[in-house]
Design a protein around this motif. Structure first.
Motif, mmCIF file in Angstrom:
data_model
loop_
_atom_site.group_PDB
_atom_site.id
_atom_site.type_symbol
_atom_site.label_atom_id
_atom_site.label_comp_id
_atom_site.label_asym_id
_atom_site.label_seq_id
_atom_site.Cartn_x
_atom_site.Cartn_y
_atom_site.Cartn_z
ATOM 1 N N HIS B 326 1.977 -4.043 -3.836
ATOM 2 C CA HIS B 326 1.005 -3.373 -4.690
ATOM 3 C C HIS B 326 -0.226 -3.025 -3.981
ATOM 4 C CE1 HIS B 326 3.518 -4.024 -8.393
ATOM 5 N NE2 HIS B 326 4.143 -4.793 -7.373
ATOM 6 N N LEU B 327 -0.568 -1.824 -4.133
ATOM 7 C CA LEU B 327 -2.045 -1.326 -3.494
ATOM 8 C C LEU B 327 -2.608 -0.660 -4.542
ATOM 9 C CD1 LEU B 327 -0.303 0.761 -0.553
ATOM 10 C CD2 LEU B 327 -1.485 -1.321 -0.122
ATOM 11 N N ARG B 328 -4.214 -0.701 -4.236
ATOM 12 C CA ARG B 328 -5.141 -0.263 -5.166
ATOM 13 C C ARG B 328 -6.434 0.452 -4.441
ATOM 14 N NH1 ARG B 328 -8.931 -3.575 -9.702
ATOM 15 N NH2 ARG B 328 -10.039 -1.851 -10.217
ATOM 16 N N ARG B 329 -6.582 1.532 -4.917
ATOM 17 C CA ARG B 329 -7.748 2.154 -4.508
ATOM 18 C C ARG B 329 -8.506 2.757 -5.456
ATOM 19 N NH1 ARG B 329 -8.993 7.688 -3.133
ATOM 20 N NH2 ARG B 329 -10.505 7.725 -1.459
ATOM 21 N N GLY B 330 -9.715 2.337 -5.691
ATOM 22 C CA GLY B 330 -10.518 2.675 -6.808
ATOM 23 C C GLY B 330 -9.801 2.151 -8.170
ATOM 24 N N ASP B 331 -9.349 3.178 -8.929
ATOM 25 C CA ASP B 331 -8.641 2.527 -10.255
ATOM 26 C C ASP B 331 -7.372 3.078 -10.087
ATOM 27 O OD1 ASP B 331 -10.803 1.304 -11.623
ATOM 28 O OD2 ASP B 331 -11.543 3.389 -12.389
ATOM 29 N N ALA B 332 -6.900 3.576 -8.706
ATOM 30 C CA ALA B 332 -5.431 4.145 -8.828
ATOM 31 C C ALA B 332 -4.578 2.944 -7.949
ATOM 32 C CB ALA B 332 -5.516 5.344 -7.776
ATOM 33 N N ARG B 333 -3.543 2.737 -8.673
ATOM 34 C CA ARG B 333 -2.671 1.853 -8.159
ATOM 35 C C ARG B 333 -1.351 2.313 -7.833
ATOM 36 N NH1 ARG B 333 -5.502 -1.454 -12.049
ATOM 37 N NH2 ARG B 333 -6.068 -3.558 -11.114
ATOM 38 N N ARG B 334 -0.486 1.966 -6.764
ATOM 39 C CA ARG B 334 0.717 2.222 -6.580
ATOM 40 C C ARG B 334 1.373 1.169 -5.869
ATOM 41 N NH1 ARG B 334 1.347 4.781 -0.831
ATOM 42 N NH2 ARG B 334 -0.501 4.004 0.313
ATOM 43 N N SER B 335 2.791 1.040 -5.907
ATOM 44 C CA SER B 335 3.575 0.098 -5.279
ATOM 45 C C SER B 335 4.758 0.710 -4.461
ATOM 46 C CB SER B 335 4.130 -0.755 -6.278
ATOM 47 O OG SER B 335 5.035 -0.226 -7.250
ATOM 48 N N MET B 336 5.113 -0.123 -3.652
ATOM 49 C CA MET B 336 6.418 0.337 -2.720
ATOM 50 C C MET B 336 7.061 -0.846 -2.226
ATOM 51 S SD MET B 336 4.219 1.310 0.711
ATOM 52 C CE MET B 336 3.004 2.006 0.084
ATOM 53 N N PRO B 337 8.588 -0.516 -1.896
ATOM 54 C CA PRO B 337 8.970 -1.620 -1.257
ATOM 55 C C PRO B 337 8.501 -2.190 0.000
ATOM 56 C CG PRO B 337 10.727 0.141 -2.057
ATOM 57 C CD PRO B 337 9.402 0.453 -2.217
ATOM 58 N N ILE B 338 8.445 -3.404 0.466
ATOM 59 C CA ILE B 338 7.453 -3.786 1.374
ATOM 60 C C ILE B 338 7.664 -3.119 2.831
ATOM 61 C CG2 ILE B 338 8.481 -5.896 1.934
ATOM 62 C CD1 ILE B 338 5.363 -6.865 1.895
ATOM 63 N N GLU B 339 9.081 -2.925 2.931
ATOM 64 C CA GLU B 339 9.458 -2.272 4.220
ATOM 65 C C GLU B 339 9.082 -0.774 4.376
ATOM 66 O OE1 GLU B 339 11.640 -3.479 1.861
ATOM 67 O OE2 GLU B 339 13.266 -2.353 2.020
ATOM 68 N N ASP B 340 8.592 -0.458 3.389
ATOM 69 C CA ASP B 340 8.202 1.268 3.644
ATOM 70 C C ASP B 340 6.689 1.210 4.049
ATOM 71 O OD1 ASP B 340 10.628 1.828 2.696
ATOM 72 O OD2 ASP B 340 10.181 2.574 0.695
ATOM 73 N N PHE B 341 6.078 0.002 3.768
ATOM 74 C CA PHE B 341 4.691 -0.031 4.271
ATOM 75 C C PHE B 341 4.418 0.179 5.771
ATOM 76 C CE2 PHE B 341 0.801 -2.613 5.065
ATOM 77 C CZ PHE B 341 -0.016 -1.878 4.254
ATOM 78 N N PHE B 342 5.367 -0.335 6.467
ATOM 79 C CA PHE B 342 5.385 -0.441 8.039
ATOM 80 C C PHE B 342 5.771 1.043 8.664
ATOM 81 C CE2 PHE B 342 5.862 -4.638 6.447
ATOM 82 C CZ PHE B 342 4.594 -5.091 6.593
ATOM 83 N N LEU B 343 4.844 1.727 8.907
ATOM 84 C CA LEU B 343 5.286 3.215 9.337
ATOM 85 C C LEU B 343 5.560 3.262 10.756
ATOM 86 C CD1 LEU B 343 2.601 5.215 7.603
ATOM 87 C CD2 LEU B 343 5.013 4.853 6.897
ATOM 88 N N ASP B 344 4.966 2.505 11.533
ATOM 89 C CA ASP B 344 4.831 2.487 13.159
ATOM 90 C C ASP B 344 4.132 1.405 13.709
ATOM 91 O OD1 ASP B 344 5.766 3.085 15.706
ATOM 92 O OD2 ASP B 344 5.372 5.160 15.589
ATOM 93 N N TYR B 345 4.278 1.375 14.992
ATOM 94 C CA TYR B 345 3.370 0.341 15.826
ATOM 95 C C TYR B 345 1.877 0.633 15.243
ATOM 96 C CZ TYR B 345 1.265 -2.762 18.856
ATOM 97 O OH TYR B 345 0.446 -3.889 19.300
ATOM 98 N N GLY B 346 1.108 -0.458 14.615
ATOM 99 C CA GLY B 346 -0.073 -0.382 14.386
ATOM 100 C C GLY B 346 -0.649 0.576 13.475
#
Ligand SMILES: Cc1cc2nc3c(=O)[nH]c(=O)nc-3n(C[C@H](O)[C@H](O)[C@H](O)COP(=O)(O)OP(=O)(O)OC[C@H]3O[C@@H](n4cnc5c(N)ncnc54)[C@H](O)[C@@H]3O)c2cc1C
Ligand code: FES
Ligand code: FES
Lengths: 784, 490
Positions: B326-346
């Protein structure tokens, strides 16, 4: 010992007296070099070569110099212009043909060429360390990189990159000892020859306190003071003064306060010591430098790095006929203080080990490579020897289908044969190797091992038992002076030239003096590591301190007793022969006339109360010179369990029985064994120094990448002493500082190989990391 | 806004206004306070010579934590009591029981590592009323290096310390006073110190954090500082604006919610471990081997995930467990399956100004098997060569679904689709395992570095699948990596 019997005391010899130094160490009041502050001090940061081998085409320091807060940026050009000489080795050796070895010049800052990653190229001095660090990043060095060689085994290959013109094939020394002809003849006539190629792996020493030094310059007196995290104040002072700065030794005082471990690596002369002194003189301000851990990895001398071919000749009855070892020793890019000497005699002196071997020959070639210089590390040469011998004995037993313990017993030098002269010329006065080994086998329940192995097998694991009978010779400079000074405030100061850096000397020396003269233990103070306070000294190394410094203290005590009796006789108007010294007082035999030594010290200061012609003062100094080398020895037994799927080695048990001769403080001695074994286990199983072949970068350059043992890696360790006191010195001590590290390498690897033996594996090199073990298992079981 | 950092140094109040945002606690102690008992052995969190203890106010009481002073920034001390080796000595100069025990057992040789061990041991005595077994003691010392003693004497000293009533010391005697003092320091103001370009913020609420970070997207978030600290001390990176999460109570929580275990981004490993281990014992086991006590007392799962390293230990565990980020920026929140968070090295799927709020791990369903394995050069305190995590939903002998994830095998923590496909719908037997082991080669082409070769990584990963099979089918098998060592929860 010649002392009168004293009533057993809590503080006497043989007692586990709690350490005097602990009060300050436990409360955070130990004072290590980095803890000292000086008014007006500035901070030095060394710019180090990022390349293993490169020509320096130019250095531009303009931007660095302009950074606000930078006081100076110095390079090899200024060093040369100021006439600062190169750092010489402390010992060299001669080639087999009698010529001198090749010694490359080693300036404190590179001149023209760099030869290892981490070599100092420039130094920035600034008002803060942060500024100094920022400034080093502004220095532009124009490098032309050259091919590098780091690998020991291939350094002499034709076509290998060359470090120096004066060292063809990178060889700087070709040295041998022993009777080559007799050895070859024995091999030719042998019924069986066991032969093994092995590597005694390179170790990064890593004392927990990083190296540190502070340079001070007194312009009025024209003299230097160096605070140095070191193990040998006088040697450092002597070399820096006389060789590097070309001053009389009195004009360079070295102070080594509390030192956070050394294990050899803090014994030596380093470029940074030169740099802080030189910069202090140029700037007229105290200059301080403390290594970051990464710098330690790239610039503290490293240990071992021998590639050996070891061979043992046996007759039809399994008796050892001859031992032959041919070594290539990698000493790094420059010859460090004792770097060239360690692979020579310190190895040779113990070759043959605890065994009766009629012929031994040792041949070593030293190579210069693009790696950090190598120098003495705990054991220095003797672990290399012990590892080769004890691995060979196990291999021979395996090849001949003999029990390795039985093979050892068959070949031990027998107590009856003492004094025994080894093929290398060492003369052993005593030693009971079979008794020591038997005790260790009992302690380790070797008899129950087969059942434990079967139990492991049921769980799919491989179990092994490794035995090593190690043999050491204590080394280091043979002389020492220890002095005793009676202070006006009623305390007594011991001044020594040896250098504790964790060995508890403040306690053991006081125990000796207390026992010998009966002086109150609490009144005894201790001074070491200050060339301004102590006229001579040879520092730490070779497990020598108690043997040399301790015996020197006994001699000082003899002189004190003599003087005290004379003064007491005069005081009581009695005959000197009627005075006895007991419990810290001189008394007239058969009377109740007695005077305390402390009071005698007061009397001794007053010339009017002394016999005619006697110089005032009860103080005395004893000069001791080693009469004979001592030979600590013992047995180590390691038991391991291996997971075949991953190659992980678990150390299940570890047993040690040591013969150190007389043990002065069992608690401290035990501590030395524990620490030594831990370092040995580290080298045997996990400490892996990895240089990338082509670039010469040190890949294992932090604690995260270079595994030193942690609490969890240590097995239950049981240590016992089986003392066979030597008669070659009055204390009866043999030395204990390095032994743990010497026995552990072969014991652990013998255990690993024993576990893998059923798979047909005959050897595995250190460190036996999971991947290495797994690879060996895979190769043995799948045939690839 | 509060423009000062306030904390207790021992029992003395300190308030600092002009603080460099990345000055470490170690430098502060040694340079500003001239308390030089705390030592620097590496400046990287590895050696423990710099170990100090922080006491924090938690539920009206004090919680004592050993941390590495070398990688903590001074600003993170706000609201805490900082104790160093100097503070343990009694007012009459007498040794503290843990110090006395070290003397009695010869736990100190050169003395350089000693203050760090003393502080680790002191912290232990606050956590455990009675002497724990040797496994726990080894764990307590996993973050302290000693090159001299071989450790056994120090382990013995831990036992001995308990004989000397270490919990009845002068620090305990003044605890009420400390609690009161720290209570007076607690507030909900955002701390903002530093000057000009270089600023340190410590908001006290998630809303304040959201606002601050959105307004200063160039800032570096610091949770436990066990990665960020090294950027400063080792990589010499200059961080101008730092936002510290440690004061935000909402983030420092782990809760067993309706959809699963909710791991707040600010909760450290030590506090998260017990709850996770209750549902996923193997997660507990991996965390127990992650870093050291000092690292786990500071480091967070949120930081581990946000950092996105291919060798981070928690991502494979969370992926195999099917966690949501679960991510938050200002008041905006979104969520994703955690594996989708890792796009590429770094590279992670995180926008500027966006932060990790929480990670939700579903509870294991009935019939699932969860296994995780860490392969490293050494048992404790080591980076993984390979981290494998398996979750299998079994229906009788049949595998209904499998989630398999690896660390150390690719540029990011990654699932193994070919293995999963080969397992799903097959019987859980040796043939399936063999086939899945073969399929692993389609999922990964690991690299060779000096830590481990590609071959070793691949084969060991395959072997771990077999080990998972053996373990889940034959309860008598002792094949765990952790093996005979009990799970040490401290
Ligand atoms: C000695 C030592 C041993 C270690 N051992 C291991 C180990 O065994 N296994 C392992 O996986 N790791 C290990 N690490 C690495 C480190 O401890 C972990 O990655 C840890 O989980 C990082 O958490 P942290 O809270 O300290 O992160 P920080 O250092 O505070 O931050 C890490 C990164 O995440 C960002 N960040 C943190 N929180 C948030 C958030 N809420 N939202 C957005 N971004 C955020 C930061 O800006 C930074 O980029 C070790 C580190 C050290 C020093
Ligand atoms: S100095 Fe080594 S962990 Fe901090
Ligand atoms: S006592 Fe020297 S490092 Fe521990």
């Amino acid at each position: 010992m010649r002392s009168e019997p004293v009533p057993p005391s809590r503080f006497g010899l043989g007692q586990s007296v709690r350490r005097v130094e602990d009060q300050r160490f436990l409360t955070g009041h130990g004072r290590f070099v980095d803890d000292f502050q000086f008014a007006g001090q500035v901070h030095a940061q060394v710019l180090r070569s990022p390349h293993a081998h490169a020509e320096i085409r130019g250095i531009d320091v303009t931007a660095a110099t302009e950074l606000s807060g930078v006081v100076a940026v110095l390079t090899g050009d200024e060093l040369a212009a100021d006439g600062i000489a190169v750092i010489p080795p402390g010992a060299t050796a001669q080639n087999r043909d009698g010529s001198d070895m090749f010694v490359p010049p080693r300036p404190a800052l590179a001149q023209g060429r760099v030869r290892h990653v981490g070599e100092p190229v420039a130094v920035v001095v600034a008002e803060s360390i942060e500024i100094a660090r920022d400034a080093t990043e502004l220095i532009e060095v124009d490098y032309e990189t050259l091919p590098a060689v780091t690998d020991t085994g291939s350094a002499m290959d034709p076509g290998a990159p060359q470090l120096y013109e004066g060292a063809p094939r990178n060889q700087c020394l070709d040295w041998e000892k022993g009777d080559r002809a007799a050895t070859e003849a024995a091999f030719a006539a042998a019924a069986h020859v066991s032969s093994l190629e092995l590597v005694n792996s390179r170790v990064v020493v890593n004392p927990v306190e990083p190296r540190a030094c502070i340079g001070l310059w007194d312009a009025d007196g024209g003299s230097f003071t160096l605070y140095n995290s070191g193990q040998a104040a006088h040697n450092v002072a002597r070399t820096l003064a006389t060789a590097v700065f070309q001053l009389p030794m009195e004009r360079l005082r070295v102070i080594s306060p509390d030192v956070g471990g050394g294990f050899g690596t803090k014994n030596f002369i380093y470029p940074e010591q030169v740099l802080v002194l030189w910069a202090a003189r140029r700037l007229g301000r105290p200059v301080r430098w403390t290594a970051q851990r990464t710098e330690g990895f790239l610039s503290d001398t490293q240990g071992r790095d021998h590639v050996m071919r070891a061979e043992l000749a046996l007759d039809g009855d399994g008796r050892f006929l001859a031992l032959r070892i041919v070594t290539t020793a990698n000493i790094g890019a420059y010859v460090s203080t004792f770097g060239a000497m360690i692979p020579t005699n310190p190895v040779a002196v113990v070759l043959g080990g605890t065994y009766d071997i009629p012929a031994v020959h040792y041949h070593v070639r030293e190579v210069l490579t693009n790696t950090v210089p190598v120098d003495a590390y705990r054991g220095a040469g003797r672990p290399e020897a012990a590892y080769a011998i004890e691995r060979l004995v196990d291999l021979a037993a395996a090849e001949l289908g003999l029990d390795p313990v039985a093979l050892r017993r068959r070949n031990f030098i027998r107590p009856k044969a003492m004094p025994y002269k080894t093929a290398m010329g060492s003369v052993l006065d005593c030693g009971e190797f079979a008794r020591v080994l038997d005790r260790a086998l009992g302690q380790a329940d070797a008899a129950g091992f087969a059942a434990r192995r079967a139990e492991s097998e049921r769980r799919g694991r491989l179990r092994g038992l490794g035995v090593a009978s190690y043999f050491e010779a204590t080394l280091g400079p043979p002389n020492e002076r220890s002095a005793v000074r009676f202070e006006e405030d009623g305390t007594v100061t011991i001044l020594v030239g040896t250098m504790s850096n964790g060995q508890g000397h403040e306690t053991t020396y006081a125990q000796i003096l207390h026992q010998r003269l009966g002086l109150p233990f609490e009144a005894i103070r201790f001074v070491q590591g200050d060339t301004g306070a102590i006229p001579s000294g040879f520092g730490h190394g070779g497990s020598r301190s108690m043997q040399i410094g301790g015996n020197a203290l006994l001699l000082a005590a003899d002189l004190i007793e003599e003087k005290a009796k004379r003064i007491a006789a005069h005081h009581f108007e009695a005959q000197e022969a009627d005075i006895e010294l007991a419990s810290g007082a001189c008394r007239v035999v058969g009377t109740d006339l007695a005077v305390d030594l402390m009071d005698l010290a007061k009397i001794a200061r007053d010339p009017s109360r002394l016999p005619e012609g006697m110089a005032p003062g009860l103080d005395a100094a004893g000069d001791y010179a080693r009469e004979a080398t001592t030979f600590p020895n013992g047995a180590h037994i390691a038991e391991v369990e291996i997971e075949p799927e991953t190659g992980v080695v678990h150390l299940r048990a570890y047993h040690v029985v040591d013969d150190f001769g007389t043990v002065l403080n069992p608690m401290i001695t035990m501590g030395q064994v524990h620490g030594g074994v831990a370092q040995g286990i580290g080298q045997a199983l996990m400490e892996h120094t990895v240089y990338e072949g082509e670039t010469g970068q040190l890949l294992s350059g932090s604690f995260m990448d270079y595994c030193v043992p942690r609490a969890d890696d240590m097995p239950t360790l049981e240590v016992a002493f089986e003392a066979v006191p030597t008669k070659t010195n009055a204390l009866g001590v043999k030395g204990c500082g390095e032994a743990g590290c010497i026995g552990a390498l072969p014991a652990v690897i013998n255990a690993v190989v024993d576990a893998l033996k059923p798979l047909g594996i005959r050897h595995i090199d250190m460190p036996a990391t999971p991947e290495r073990v797994w690879r060996a298992i895979r190769a043995a079981t799948s045939g690839d | 806004m509060r423009n000062e950092i306030r904390f207790l140094l021992g029992h003395e109040m300190r308030s600092l206004r002009s603080v460099d945002p990345t000055m470490t606690v170690l430098d502060y102690l040694r340079q500003d306070e001239r308390l030089v008992g705390t030592k620097e052995g590496c400046n990287e969190g590895d050696c423990g010579a710099c170990t100090v203890v922080l006491a924090r106010l938690v539920d009206g009481g004090l919680r004592y934590e050993a941390v590495n002073a070398c990688i903590q920034f001074v600003g993170t001390l706000d609201g805490c009591q900082l104790l160093t080796v100097e503070h343990l000595v009694g007012e009459d100069g007498s040794l503290h029981p843990v110090q006395q025990a070290m003397v009695d057992c010869h736990g100190s040789q050169c003395g350089f590592c000693t203050p760090g061990f003393v502080m680790s041991l002191f912290a232990l005595t606050r956590h455990s009323e009675t002497v724990p077994d040797d496994g726990v003691i080894d764990d307590v010392f996993a973050g302290n290096l000693c090159r001299c003693t071989g450790y056994a004497p120090i382990v013995r000293a831990a036992g001995q310390a308990y004989e000397l009533k270490p919990r009845q010391d002068h620090i305990a005697a003044r605890e009420a006073e400390t609690i009161a003092a720290l209570g007076r320091l607690a507030d909900t103001e955002t701390v903002a110190v530093g000057d000009g370009e270089r600023r340190f913020f410590a908001p006290a609420t998630a809303d304040a954090l959201a606002e601050l970070f959105e307004a200063n997207p160039e800032a570096t978030i610091v949770a436990g500082s066990t990665d960020v600290g090294l950027w400063v001390t080792k990589e010499m990176r200059r961080l101008d604006t730092v936002i510290y999460l440690g004061r935000i109570a909402e983030l420092a929580r782990i809760e067993e919610g309706a959809d699963g275990i909710e791991i707040g981004a600010g909760i450290n490993y030590t506090e998260a471990m017990a709850t996770l281990a209750r549902h996923y014992p193997d997660m507990g086991e991996v965390i127990r081997r992650l870093g050291s006590v000092q690292i786990r007392n500071a480091g967070t799962i949120g930081g581990n995930v946000a950092n996105g390293s291919p060798i981070g230990d928690s991502p494979p565990l969370l992926i195999a467990a099917g966690a949501m980020l679960h991510l938050r920026r200002g008041d905006a929140r979104r969520s994703m399956p955690i594996e989708d968070f890792f796009l590429d090295y770094g590279k992670q799927d995180r926008a500027p100004g966006e932060f990790v709020e929480k990670i939700v791990v579903p509870y294991p369903a009935g019939g699932t098997r969860f296994r995780a394995y860490k392969i490293a050069k050494r048992f404790d305190q080591d980076i993984s060569a390979v981290l494998a995590a398996f979750q299998l939903w079994l229906d009788g002998d049949e595998i209904k679904e499998a989630r398999v994830a690896f660390g150390g095998m690719a540029a990011t923590p990654k699932r193994a689709p070919a293995v999963e496909a080969r397992l799903a719908g097959s019987p859980w037997n040796e043939d399936t395992v063999q086939a899945a082991m073969a399929a692993l080669e389609q999922d990964f082409t690991p690299i060779t570095d000096w830590r481990a070769s590609a071959d070793y990584r691949l084969r060991v990963s395959q072997n771990l699948l077999m080990r998972c099979y053996v373990e889940t089918t034959d309860a008598t098998q002792d094949t765990r990596l952790v093996g005979d060592r009990s799970l040490a929860h401290v």
